[in-house]
Design a protein around this motif. Structure first.
Motif, PDB file in Angstrom:
ATOM      1  N   GLY A  24       0.803  -1.217   0.000  1.00  0.00           N
ATOM      2  CA  GLY A  24       0.000   0.000   0.000  1.00  0.00           C
ATOM      3  C   GLY A  24       0.833   1.263   0.000  1.00  0.00           C
ATOM      4  O   GLY A  24       1.992   1.266  -0.420  1.00  0.00           O
ATOM      5  N   CYS A  25       0.190   2.331   0.489  1.00  0.00           N
ATOM      6  CA  CYS A  25       0.817   3.658   0.502  1.00  0.00           C
ATOM      7  C   CYS A  25       0.638   4.237   1.907  1.00  0.00           C
ATOM      8  O   CYS A  25      -0.470   4.204   2.452  1.00  0.00           O
ATOM      9  CB  CYS A  25       0.125   4.541  -0.534  1.00  0.00           C
ATOM     10  N   SER A  26       1.704   4.772   2.462  1.00  0.00           N
ATOM     11  CA  SER A  26       1.618   5.284   3.842  1.00  0.00           C
ATOM     12  C   SER A  26       0.764   6.551   3.916  1.00  0.00           C
ATOM     13  O   SER A  26       0.296   6.913   4.990  1.00  0.00           O
ATOM     14  CB  SER A  26       3.023   5.561   4.383  1.00  0.00           C
ATOM     15  N   HIS A  27       0.562   7.218   2.785  1.00  0.00           N
ATOM     16  CA  HIS A  27      -0.271   8.429   2.761  1.00  0.00           C
ATOM     17  C   HIS A  27      -1.731   8.033   2.507  1.00  0.00           C
ATOM     18  O   HIS A  27      -2.584   8.251   3.374  1.00  0.00           O
ATOM     19  CB  HIS A  27       0.264   9.387   1.692  1.00  0.00           C
ATOM     20  N   ASN A  28      -1.954   7.448   1.340  1.00  0.00           N
ATOM     21  CA  ASN A  28      -3.262   6.861   0.987  1.00  0.00           C
ATOM     22  C   ASN A  28      -4.434   7.822   1.180  1.00  0.00           C
ATOM     23  O   ASN A  28      -5.526   7.389   1.558  1.00  0.00           O
ATOM     24  CB  ASN A  28      -3.501   5.582   1.808  1.00  0.00           C
ATOM     25  N   THR A  31      -7.273  12.289  -3.147  1.00  0.00           N
ATOM     26  CA  THR A  31      -8.709  12.100  -3.421  1.00  0.00           C
ATOM     27  C   THR A  31      -8.999  11.402  -4.746  1.00  0.00           C
ATOM     28  O   THR A  31     -10.102  10.910  -4.943  1.00  0.00           O
ATOM     29  CB  THR A  31      -9.431  13.457  -3.433  1.00  0.00           C
ATOM     30  N   PHE A  32      -8.024  11.391  -5.658  1.00  0.00           N
ATOM     31  CA  PHE A  32      -8.250  10.812  -6.982  1.00  0.00           C
ATOM     32  C   PHE A  32      -7.785   9.359  -7.063  1.00  0.00           C
ATOM     33  O   PHE A  32      -8.034   8.675  -8.048  1.00  0.00           O
ATOM     34  CB  PHE A  32      -7.494  11.624  -8.048  1.00  0.00           C
ATOM     35  N   CYS A  33      -7.066   8.884  -6.054  1.00  0.00           N
ATOM     36  CA  CYS A  33      -6.323   7.625  -6.147  1.00  0.00           C
ATOM     37  C   CYS A  33      -7.074   6.486  -5.473  1.00  0.00           C
ATOM     38  O   CYS A  33      -7.372   6.542  -4.280  1.00  0.00           O
ATOM     39  CB  CYS A  33      -4.943   7.811  -5.510  1.00  0.00           C
ATOM     40  N   GLY A  34      -7.342   5.447  -6.265  1.00  0.00           N
ATOM     41  CA  GLY A  34      -8.032   4.297  -5.699  1.00  0.00           C
ATOM     42  C   GLY A  34      -7.145   3.068  -5.602  1.00  0.00           C
ATOM     43  O   GLY A  34      -7.610   1.987  -5.241  1.00  0.00           O
ATOM     44  N   LEU A 130       4.133  14.432  -8.440  1.00  0.00           N
ATOM     45  CA  LEU A 130       3.879  15.856  -8.192  1.00  0.00           C
ATOM     46  C   LEU A 130       2.377  16.124  -8.367  1.00  0.00           C
ATOM     47  O   LEU A 130       1.785  16.865  -7.605  1.00  0.00           O
ATOM     48  CB  LEU A 130       4.693  16.706  -9.185  1.00  0.00           C
ATOM     49  N   GLU A 131       1.819  15.565  -9.370  1.00  0.00           N
ATOM     50  CA  GLU A 131       0.422  15.747  -9.811  1.00  0.00           C
ATOM     51  C   GLU A 131       0.197  17.174 -10.299  1.00  0.00           C
ATOM     52  O   GLU A 131      -0.214  17.387 -11.430  1.00  0.00           O
ATOM     53  CB  GLU A 131      -0.624  15.423  -8.715  1.00  0.00           C
ATOM     54  N   SER A 132       0.441  18.168  -9.449  1.00  0.00           N
ATOM     55  CA  SER A 132       0.233  19.567  -9.833  1.00  0.00           C
ATOM     56  C   SER A 132       1.267  20.446  -9.135  1.00  0.00           C
ATOM     57  O   SER A 132       1.701  20.137  -8.024  1.00  0.00           O
ATOM     58  CB  SER A 132      -1.169  20.030  -9.429  1.00  0.00           C
TER      59      SER A 132
HETATM   60  S1  SF4 Z   1      -1.403   9.038  -5.453  1.00  0.00           S
HETATM   61 FE1  SF4 Z   1      -1.406   9.564  -3.251  1.00  0.00          FE
HETATM   62  S2  SF4 Z   1      -2.609   7.937  -2.263  1.00  0.00           S
HETATM   63 FE2  SF4 Z   1      -2.073   7.182  -4.310  1.00  0.00          FE
HETATM   64  S3  SF4 Z   1      -0.177   6.024  -4.045  1.00  0.00           S
HETATM   65 FE3  SF4 Z   1       0.447   8.131  -4.565  1.00  0.00          FE
HETATM   66  S4  SF4 Z   1       0.697   9.209  -2.598  1.00  0.00           S
HETATM   67 FE4  SF4 Z   1      -0.458   7.299  -2.202  1.00  0.00          FE
END
Ligand code: SF4
Length: 291
Positions: A24-28, A31-34, A130-132
């Motif tokens: 998984g992801c420690s942040h998780n 809002t867009f990420c499933g 980065l996303e944005s």
């Molecule tokens: S987009 Fe965000 S929630 Fe998804 S894996 Fe990357 S850091 Fe984690």
């Protein structure tokens, strides 16, 4: 080799041996990420990692590239990562590079000495979402970092000769912030001057908060033509790069582009303009898009 749950990796790691060192992801919270919504973050037990490596050594002894999964393997302590990197070097005599996803916080929590050690032990490439480059967009999507954090994280990695592949997300600002997102992302990446820049295109994933915002009418996604215009605007604001390999080859994109910036910027803009004038016939059909 055993894998738990959904395992993703960048397109450029298609030929790599994937070793899960975390789940998984420690942040998780984005809002867009499933991707990891049903996989709580865990550090994979060290014995299991070593068992997988013993197996991989027999099955794929000629491995040259390794990708450490899952969502942000760099969250592990430097000491734990060094143990893994040493084991990889011992298992694979032809090993050339180890890569992983990292978020800004993971990088900012590592000291300069730790990053230098990880580099010496074989960690050569990090993929940073980065996303944005726009702080309001980052806040709305719960990225957990500001643009300044991201810039500093990339600077620290690159200062220790760890290459960074920055990932941006077209459409994540929605209709409201599209051009501001494009401009800010172009400017932030220009400051970072990374070795690689990949752009993905937003896909609304059921079960995510952003999907619900769309259903409730508080997030308006962009049509394909507007996404191309956003991409064009972002390209215009990518300046002062010193040989950045640029790709939009991910399956989520409507138009695959490839080049090196700044050299190929005029050609990429011309390709975009041609696509904008010819319409959807030249774009990847909606049904073929994927994450
Ligand atoms: S987009 Fe965000 S929630 Fe998804 S894996 Fe990357 S850091 Fe984690």
């Amino acid at each position: 080799m055993r894998y738990y749950g959904t395992v993703i990796r960048p397109p450029s790691e298609a030929d790599s041996y994937i070793l899960q060192v975390t789940y998984g992801c420690s942040h998780n919270r984005c809002t867009f990420c499933g991707t990891y919504r049903d996989k709580p973050f865990q550090v994979r037990p060290a014995e299991e990692v070593q068992q997988d490596l013993t197996l991989a050594r027999q099955i794929v002894p000629d491995t040259r590239r390794v990708f450490l999964a899952d969502g942000n393997a760099l969250v592990l302590s430097a000491r734990r990562l060094v143990t893994i990197l040493d084991s990889l070097a011992a298992a694979f005599p032809n090993l050339q590079r180890v890569a992983a996803y990292a978020n800004a916080r993971d990088l900012l929590q590592k000291s300069r000495e730790e990053l230098a050690l990880l580099r010496d032990k074989g960690l050569r490439l990090l993929y940073l979402g980065l996303e944005s480059g726009h702080d309001e967009v980052l806040r709305r999507i719960h990225k957990g970092a500001t643009a300044a954090d991201m810039i500093e994280a990339v600077r620290r990695a690159q200062a220790e000769d760890i290459r960074v592949s920055v990932i941006g997300l077209l459409g994540i600002g929605g209709q409201e912030l599209s051009l501001a997102h494009a401009e800010a992302t172009g400017r932030v990446v220009s400051v970072m001057d990374p070795r690689y820049l990949s752009l993905l295109t937003l896909m609304l994933v059921p079960g995510t908060p952003l999907y619900e915002q769309w259903r409730q009418g508080t997030f308006q996604p962009l049509e394909p033509e507007a996404l191309l215009s956003e991409l064009r605007h972002m390209l215009l604001h990518l300046e002062r790069l010193s040989g950045c390999v640029f790709r939009t080859n991910h399956a989520s994109n409507y138009l695959p582009l490839a080049g090196t910036l700044p050299k190929d910027k005029p050609r990429l803009l011309a390709t975009l303009d041609a696509a904008l004038s010819r319409g959807r016939a030249v774009l990847r059909p909606e049904a073929w898009r994927a994450l």
